[in-house]
Structure formats: C-alpha cells, structure tokens
Write an enzyme that holds these catalytic residues in place. Structure first.
Site, PDB file in Angstrom:
ATOM      1  N   GLU A   1       0.882  -1.174   0.000  1.00 59.47           N
ATOM      2  CA  GLU A   1       0.000   0.000   0.000  1.00 59.47           C
ATOM      3  C   GLU A   1       0.915   1.219   0.000  1.00 59.47           C
ATOM      4  O   GLU A   1       1.665   1.446   0.944  1.00 59.47           O
ATOM      5  CB  GLU A   1      -0.902   0.002   1.235  1.00 59.47           C
ATOM      6  CG  GLU A   1      -1.869   1.169   1.260  1.00 59.47           C
ATOM      7  CD  GLU A   1      -2.451   1.424   2.622  1.00 59.47           C
ATOM      8  OE1 GLU A   1      -2.484   2.602   3.033  1.00 59.47           O
ATOM      9  OE2 GLU A   1      -2.850   0.458   3.285  1.00 59.47           O
TER      10      GLU A   1
ATOM     11  N   CYS B   1      -3.251   7.718   5.117  1.00 59.42           N
ATOM     12  CA  CYS B   1      -3.124   7.347   3.709  1.00 59.42           C
ATOM     13  C   CYS B   1      -4.354   7.745   2.901  1.00 59.42           C
ATOM     14  O   CYS B   1      -4.298   7.815   1.679  1.00 59.42           O
ATOM     15  CB  CYS B   1      -2.879   5.840   3.576  1.00 59.42           C
ATOM     16  SG  CYS B   1      -4.152   4.821   4.360  1.00 59.42           S
TER      17      CYS B   1
END
Length: 483
Positions: A227, A264
């Site tokens: 990620e 994020c």
C-alpha cells in the site's frame, strides 16, 4: 564478524523459527483462539502500550487508546472470518464418467502460503503495526508472520511482540508464529529470505518500490502486497458548494489537520467550483486550524521542504495556519489552467496536513483535470441531496479502490465489504485489499486434489463436511445448515 553478517544471521533465526512453528498446519479453531487471545492481551496492556506509543509518536493518548480498541476489534473480526470458513473457497466436484472428457473427482480449496513478512506503518503504531491488520489477516489465513519494526516506534514494537508471544503460548499456539526484526538491512534480508512466501508493506512509494523489486528479483519471486501513495481526490459540485460551502470547508480542514494529516486516505486534492465561496470558506477555516507535531523529525523536514517548493511557484497560492510552528496545516490554491499545465506539481502526495484546491469554471474544465488523475485508494464526491453525479462516478470509479459519497475518506472500517486498495501507485495489486475480510486472500493459494484417497484430504474437503463450512458441491453453494 561484520554487522551485515550478524543482521543476516538474526533474520535467518527468526524466519526459521516462524517457518518451524507449525502454524501453517494449524486448525481453524487454533487460529480463532490465537486471534482472540492477542486481542485480549492488547487490551489488557492498553495503558502501558499507549504510554510508550505517545512518547515515541507524538500522537495523543486518546487517539492511541482508540487505536488499541480498533486493533483488538480487527483481531476479533478476523477470528469471526476464520470461524465462517467461507474464505477457504472449498469446492467439490465428484467424479462423473458421463462428461466429455470424463471428470475425475476434484476437490479444491485455499491453503496458507507460508511465512509472511509484514512491514509496519508509521502513522498507525497499533492498527498497522506488530498486531495490525496485515498480521491479523495473515494469521487468519494460517501464515506465521515476521514483522519488520518501524523506526518511528521501536520500543512499542518490541513490547507488543513480547506480549504477543506470551499470549500465543498461553493460548496453546507456538510463540514463534510471530517474530520481529529491526533495521533497514534486516528488512531487505527478510524479503530475500527463501522461507518468506509473501510480503505485506504499508509506506512510501519510494520504499515500497525498492522492496517490490527485491521481491521480484529473487530466484523464486514472491508476491509483494504494497500500500503506497495516494492523493485521494475530492470533487465538490457547484450545487454542494452553494448549499453549504462553510460546512464542507470546515469538514475538509478537520480531516486534513487531524493527527497532522498523516493518513493514507487524507484528501490531498480537491476540485471545487470557482466563485462558489468554497475557497474563501477553506481559508477562513484554516485560520483556526491547530498545528500538531508530525511523527518524526524526518517527516517534518520533508513536509516543510514540500511546502517551500510549492511556495516558490508563481502559479499557485500557499496559505498556512497561524503561528510559526513546523507542520502547520497548509492549503494550496490553483486554477484548472495551472493544474493542466503542470499536474505533477499538485498530484504528488504530501504526507502531512496539506491539501490543494483546484478551482474549475465549467464541467469541461473539471473533466479535463480528472482525466489526468493517478489511481488512488479513494475518491470522494460531495454533491447536493438528490443531485445526479453518475457522470462523475463513472470517471472516478476506475481510478480508485473506494468511492465515497456524502463524507470524507478518512476512517477505514474493518468489514466484510471493505476494499482498501487501488491500482498503482495506490497499491501494487488492485485486485487485493489490505483491510476487510478478503485481505486474507493475499496469503492463500489454491490446491486441487484429484481422485485423492480420503486419508490425505484436508478436513475442509471431506464429504461429511465436519467443519460445517459453506462449500460449492457440483457447482451449487451449500451452506453449513444444508450439509
């Protein structure tokens, strides 16, 4: 003996113990017991762990205590997923000599890959760390884990790993099912280790790309589930801005400034109608936004460098919250023309409390800008009640893993229907998620048994279905209550 040799030897020992822990052959009940024991141990040590984390990360005790609860809930959630058994994708097709060609007896299911290397994140010292989502999902899949500790919270990582070992042993599971290594070189050695079967990584695009290449260049390449970067675009429609510009602006600044914007899924790029009052409302809200220390001094330096680069440009305007502290919330404003002339200047992710607002004067301008967006973990549409935004959804859905309406993308619920992913650069594989029930799928691989004697079949594939799990039998979904 050199430090490199010592490091390599230490990694080899930890990985060897994980591989020999026997966890890959653990039963579903073993895994459920391990996950619930880890959740209980984490909650029991809440005060001790929160104090360590607060000292290492600058995050508030209240935020960290909430994250402990989230992490314990994640562990219990994956115990629930294990108990359901559907994640095994068990399927049975009995022999049928009447087909062309004749069909043998075929039985298929998913099995654990093996040792998983987990690289922890800086911004979630519990939920994406030693006992975080990647570790929980790997354990649920039946994979032992070796965690690479994050340099932003080393003491917390070590203490959490100690508690985990004790909890596993008390639950009757090998304490070696979770191991810990530390250091940059150790991380590279971990990815290279021949007994490591997969890697889960949460972090920067630069660091993830480097480890991705290490995983791909091994003599036996392994999957790397990273990620990475995400700009998380937001589109504010004209109707929405007219309806409540001040409310939208306050909401945006709240999620951008929260915990210094170290998420994020932080909205990093907002498209808003020109002359709608939204831009002015954002600047009004910015005046009251408080600064919060970033996780590390290195992150603070990188943030201030990024703000300095943008401030030096003549085609954007940079506004900051009051005071002179580093890491202050920052808003960058630009026109669509400036964005189209140099989109990379605003598309680059900035880790910290910064967002860019691009003003558009027409739907055509907006579409031209959206066509240049990279893939992200999320995209958000803020529209008025009842407004038809199907055209915007059609543009944004292929560019994200989760499309959000009527809210903000921060806050990633652990749920069966969750998807936390997206195509590069958001992740290294858009077909996988790092949050939610299907995150187990990263650490599983199929095996089919053909005409196998019953004695060699896994319990999940026996005709009697003693595990009482949902399966496909002759193509028909059979629930546990049906078998």
């Amino acid at each position: 003996m050199s430090d490199t040799v010592v490091q390599s030897s230490a990694v080899d020992a930890v990985v060897g113990r994980a591989a020999g822990s026997g966890f890959s052959s653990s039963s579903l009940s073993d895994r459920m017991r391990a996950l619930t024991a880890l959740a209980a141990a984490l909650e029991a040590a809440r005060d001790e762990l929160v104090a360590i984390a607060a000292a290492e990360t600058h995050l508030t005790p209240a935020r960290l205590s909430g994250e402990v609860t989230r992490t314990a809930n994640q562990l219990r959630f994956f115990a629930e997923v294990v108990g359901d058994g559907g994640f095994l994708e068990a399927a049975i097709d009995h022999a049928d000599p009447s087909t062309t060609p004749p069909r043998p007896d075929l039985r298929r299911m998913l099995r654990p890959l093996g040792v998983v290397a987990v690289f922890t994140a800086s911004n979630f010292p519990f939920a994406f760390s030693v006992l975080g989502n990647d570790t929980a999902s790997a354990l649920a899949a039946g994979c032992p884990v070796v965690v690479k500790a994050h340099p932003g919270h080393p003491r917390l990582s070590e203490r959490t790993a100690e508690l985990a070992a004790d909890a596993l042993a008390a639950a009757g599971v090998s304490a070696d099912a979770i191991g810990l290594v530390d250091g940059v070189d150790a991380g590279v050695e971990l990815v290279r280790h021949p007994l490591v079967a997969a890697v889960a990584f949460t972090g920067s695009e630069h660091g993830g790309r480097a480890l991705f290449e290490v995983a791909s260049s091994r003599p036996d390449p392994i999957p790397f589930y990273g990620e990475l970067g995400s700009i998380n675009p937001v589109v504010v429609t004209e109707a929405a801005a007219s309806e409540d510009a001040a409310g939208l602006a306050a909401g945006l600044l709240e999620v951008v400034a929260r915990d210094a914007g170290q998420f994020c899924t932080k909205p990093g790029l907002v498209f808003a109608p020109a002359d709608s009052g939204f831009g002015r409302a954002v600047h009004d809200a910015l005046a009251g936004a408080a600064a919060h220390p970033l996780l590390t001094t290195g992150m603070t330096r990188a943030f201030e460098h990024r703000v300095g680069d943008l401030s030096a440009r003549g085609d954007v305007a940079v506004a900051r919250a009051g005071g002179d502290a580093d890491g202050r919330p920052t808003v960058v404003s630009a026109t669509v023309a400036a964005f189209l002339a140099d989109p990379d200047a605003l598309i680059a992710e900035c880790f910290g409390p910064l967002t860019a607002i691009v003003s558009y004067a027409s739907d055509d301008e907006l579409r031209s800008a959206l066509a240049l967006l990279p893939n992200s973990l999320t995209a958000t549409i803020r529209s008025a009640q009842g407004e038809d935004v199907s055209d915007l959804a059609a543009i944004l859905a292929p560019r994200c893993g989760r499309l959000v309406f009527g809210g903000w993308p921060t806050g990633v619920a652990t749920a069966w229907a969750q998807h936390h992913g997206g195509a590069w650069p958001a992740t290294t594989g858009s077909q996988h998620t790092s949050v939610g029930a299907s995150s187990l799928r990263r650490f599983l691989t199929p095996v089919a048994y053909q005409n196998a004697p019953e004695a060699v079949l896994p319990t999940a594939l026996l005709d009697a279905n003693p595990l009482r799990i949902p399966r496909r039998e002759e193509g028909r979904l059979v629930l546990a209550t049906d078998s």
